[in-house]
Scaffold this motif. Sequence first.
Motif, PDB file in Angstrom:
ATOM      1  N   GLN A  81     114.218  46.729  39.082  1.00 61.83           N
ATOM      2  CA  GLN A  81     114.543  45.352  39.432  1.00 61.83           C
ATOM      3  C   GLN A  81     115.989  45.166  39.849  1.00 61.83           C
ATOM      4  OE1 GLN A  81     114.117  42.676  35.981  1.00 61.83           O
ATOM      5  NE2 GLN A  81     113.923  44.475  34.694  1.00 61.83           N
ATOM      6  N   LEU A  82     116.177  44.162  40.690  1.00 60.42           N
ATOM      7  CA  LEU A  82     117.498  43.692  41.099  1.00 60.42           C
ATOM      8  C   LEU A  82     117.645  42.269  40.575  1.00 60.42           C
ATOM      9  CD1 LEU A  82     117.647  44.890  44.821  1.00 60.42           C
ATOM     10  CD2 LEU A  82     119.037  45.768  42.928  1.00 60.42           C
ATOM     11  N   ILE A  83     118.751  42.004  39.876  1.00 64.85           N
ATOM     12  CA  ILE A  83     118.927  40.712  39.220  1.00 64.85           C
ATOM     13  C   ILE A  83     120.228  40.062  39.688  1.00 64.85           C
ATOM     14  CG2 ILE A  83     119.049  39.520  36.999  1.00 64.85           C
ATOM     15  CD1 ILE A  83     117.856  42.164  35.794  1.00 64.85           C
TER      16      ILE A  83
ATOM     17  N   PRO B  52     116.417  50.513  36.589  1.00 64.07           N
ATOM     18  CA  PRO B  52     117.361  51.237  35.732  1.00 64.07           C
ATOM     19  C   PRO B  52     118.726  51.387  36.411  1.00 64.07           C
ATOM     20  CG  PRO B  52     115.847  52.768  36.779  1.00 64.07           C
ATOM     21  CD  PRO B  52     115.355  51.415  37.119  1.00 64.07           C
ATOM     22  N   GLN B  53     119.752  51.582  35.608  1.00 64.79           N
ATOM     23  CA  GLN B  53     121.098  51.749  36.135  1.00 64.79           C
ATOM     24  C   GLN B  53     121.241  53.114  36.810  1.00 64.79           C
ATOM     25  OE1 GLN B  53     123.824  51.076  32.909  1.00 64.79           O
ATOM     26  NE2 GLN B  53     123.262  48.920  32.708  1.00 64.79           N
ATOM     27  N   ARG B  54     122.126  53.175  37.781  1.00 67.80           N
ATOM     28  CA  ARG B  54     122.321  54.397  38.565  1.00 67.80           C
ATOM     29  C   ARG B  54     122.655  55.608  37.699  1.00 67.80           C
ATOM     30  NH1 ARG B  54     126.629  54.402  43.370  1.00 67.80           N
ATOM     31  NH2 ARG B  54     125.053  53.153  44.440  1.00 67.80           N
TER      32      ARG B  54
ATOM     33  N   VAL C 280     106.576  57.125  45.259  1.00 66.63           N
ATOM     34  CA  VAL C 280     106.875  55.691  45.408  1.00 66.63           C
ATOM     35  C   VAL C 280     108.144  55.330  44.650  1.00 66.63           C
ATOM     36  CG1 VAL C 280     106.073  53.358  44.860  1.00 66.63           C
ATOM     37  CG2 VAL C 280     104.486  55.026  45.841  1.00 66.63           C
ATOM     38  N   ASN C 281     108.289  55.817  43.428  1.00 63.69           N
ATOM     39  CA  ASN C 281     109.479  55.496  42.634  1.00 63.69           C
ATOM     40  C   ASN C 281     110.744  56.059  43.263  1.00 63.69           C
ATOM     41  OD1 ASN C 281     108.372  53.900  40.653  1.00 63.69           O
ATOM     42  ND2 ASN C 281     108.051  55.568  39.212  1.00 63.69           N
ATOM     43  N   ARG C 282     110.647  57.240  43.820  1.00 63.33           N
ATOM     44  CA  ARG C 282     111.812  57.849  44.476  1.00 63.33           C
ATOM     45  C   ARG C 282     112.282  56.980  45.645  1.00 63.33           C
ATOM     46  NH1 ARG C 282     113.687  63.164  44.332  1.00 63.33           N
ATOM     47  NH2 ARG C 282     115.118  63.658  46.026  1.00 63.33           N
ATOM     48  N   ILE C 283     111.316  56.499  46.425  1.00 60.83           N
ATOM     49  CA  ILE C 283     111.633  55.652  47.574  1.00 60.83           C
ATOM     50  C   ILE C 283     112.220  54.315  47.122  1.00 60.83           C
ATOM     51  CG2 ILE C 283     110.615  54.314  49.472  1.00 60.83           C
ATOM     52  CD1 ILE C 283     108.598  56.672  49.774  1.00 60.83           C
ATOM     53  N   LEU C 284     111.564  53.663  46.153  1.00 64.37           N
ATOM     54  CA  LEU C 284     112.001  52.331  45.733  1.00 64.37           C
ATOM     55  C   LEU C 284     113.340  52.356  45.009  1.00 64.37           C
ATOM     56  CD1 LEU C 284     108.635  50.705  44.586  1.00 64.37           C
ATOM     57  CD2 LEU C 284     109.904  50.330  46.709  1.00 64.37           C
ATOM     58  N   LEU C 285     113.584  53.383  44.201  1.00 66.36           N
ATOM     59  CA  LEU C 285     114.898  53.487  43.545  1.00 66.36           C
ATOM     60  C   LEU C 285     116.003  53.621  44.575  1.00 66.36           C
ATOM     61  CD1 LEU C 285     114.127  55.805  40.504  1.00 66.36           C
ATOM     62  CD2 LEU C 285     115.016  53.469  40.380  1.00 66.36           C
ATOM     63  N   SER C 286     115.777  54.451  45.580  1.00 63.62           N
ATOM     64  CA  SER C 286     116.766  54.622  46.642  1.00 63.62           C
ATOM     65  C   SER C 286     116.954  53.321  47.422  1.00 63.62           C
ATOM     66  CB  SER C 286     116.321  55.749  47.587  1.00 63.62           C
ATOM     67  OG  SER C 286     117.240  55.906  48.639  1.00 63.62           O
ATOM     68  N   ASP C 287     115.847  52.658  47.752  1.00 64.35           N
ATOM     69  CA  ASP C 287     115.913  51.388  48.484  1.00 64.35           C
ATOM     70  C   ASP C 287     116.706  50.343  47.714  1.00 64.35           C
ATOM     71  OD1 ASP C 287     114.321  52.434  50.486  1.00 64.35           O
ATOM     72  OD2 ASP C 287     112.474  51.507  49.749  1.00 64.35           O
ATOM     73  N   PHE C 288     116.341  50.143  46.457  1.00 61.25           N
ATOM     74  CA  PHE C 288     116.987  49.104  45.660  1.00 61.25           C
ATOM     75  C   PHE C 288     118.472  49.400  45.462  1.00 61.25           C
ATOM     76  CE2 PHE C 288     113.739  46.315  43.348  1.00 61.25           C
ATOM     77  CZ  PHE C 288     112.828  46.402  44.392  1.00 61.25           C
ATOM     78  N   ASP C 289     118.807  50.671  45.286  1.00 61.46           N
ATOM     79  CA  ASP C 289     120.205  51.055  45.122  1.00 61.46           C
ATOM     80  C   ASP C 289     121.007  50.707  46.385  1.00 61.46           C
ATOM     81  OD1 ASP C 289     122.611  52.978  45.211  1.00 61.46           O
ATOM     82  OD2 ASP C 289     121.858  53.267  43.169  1.00 61.46           O
TER      83      ASP C 289
END
Length: 203
Positions: free
Chosen positions: A96-98, A66-68, A40-49
Amino acid sequence: MVSLNDGKDDWIKQLDAELEEQTQTILSDAAELQSQLISVNRILLSDFDKIKERFDKQRIYLTMEPQRTLYAHQDDTLEKWEFRPDFRFQDVRNIQLIDRTQEQGRMGDSLKVWYYNDNGVMRLRTIFEYCEGEHYYKYAGWKRVFGQFVVYDVPLREVDVDAIHDRIGVVIKAWFESHLRHNREVLIAALKENFEKGETFTE
């Protein structure tokens, strides 16, 4: 007279077998949960990025946590990136996206994902947090008032990637449109129409 040792060895063997079975079951459950967390984290980090990149193209500036630099490395042109092979996805508990836009009170508007424990059950919660305005408190002065809408909240084991994509998609499209139209109410209206109101707090 019954010997104190009668049946003792059998009882110990049975108890040991039950404890071993319990151990294996718990270890298996923990491994399965960690595998789900990593996925799940792998997917969401990629999505948010990728969402951040799309907003950047329109000069809508978001920051991501977290930052890239923590989870990826880029090529020399800075155009492509890939996950660091040694990155521990299972250690991520918040994504998160801010929004950093200062007009229309958008500063701090954010899409957040985090994990929390609810009576021994790990859950994933996704909310959109936004500034509702400011309020004056007699002893504390002016404080920003934040509200939340609950986008998604389920046990980690039950996370449905398609479902969370659908719900996040509603937020992202409204967020993006509200920027293009320079009208934050487009976003707020979409949140009210589609999601349950969460907590309100000040900071």
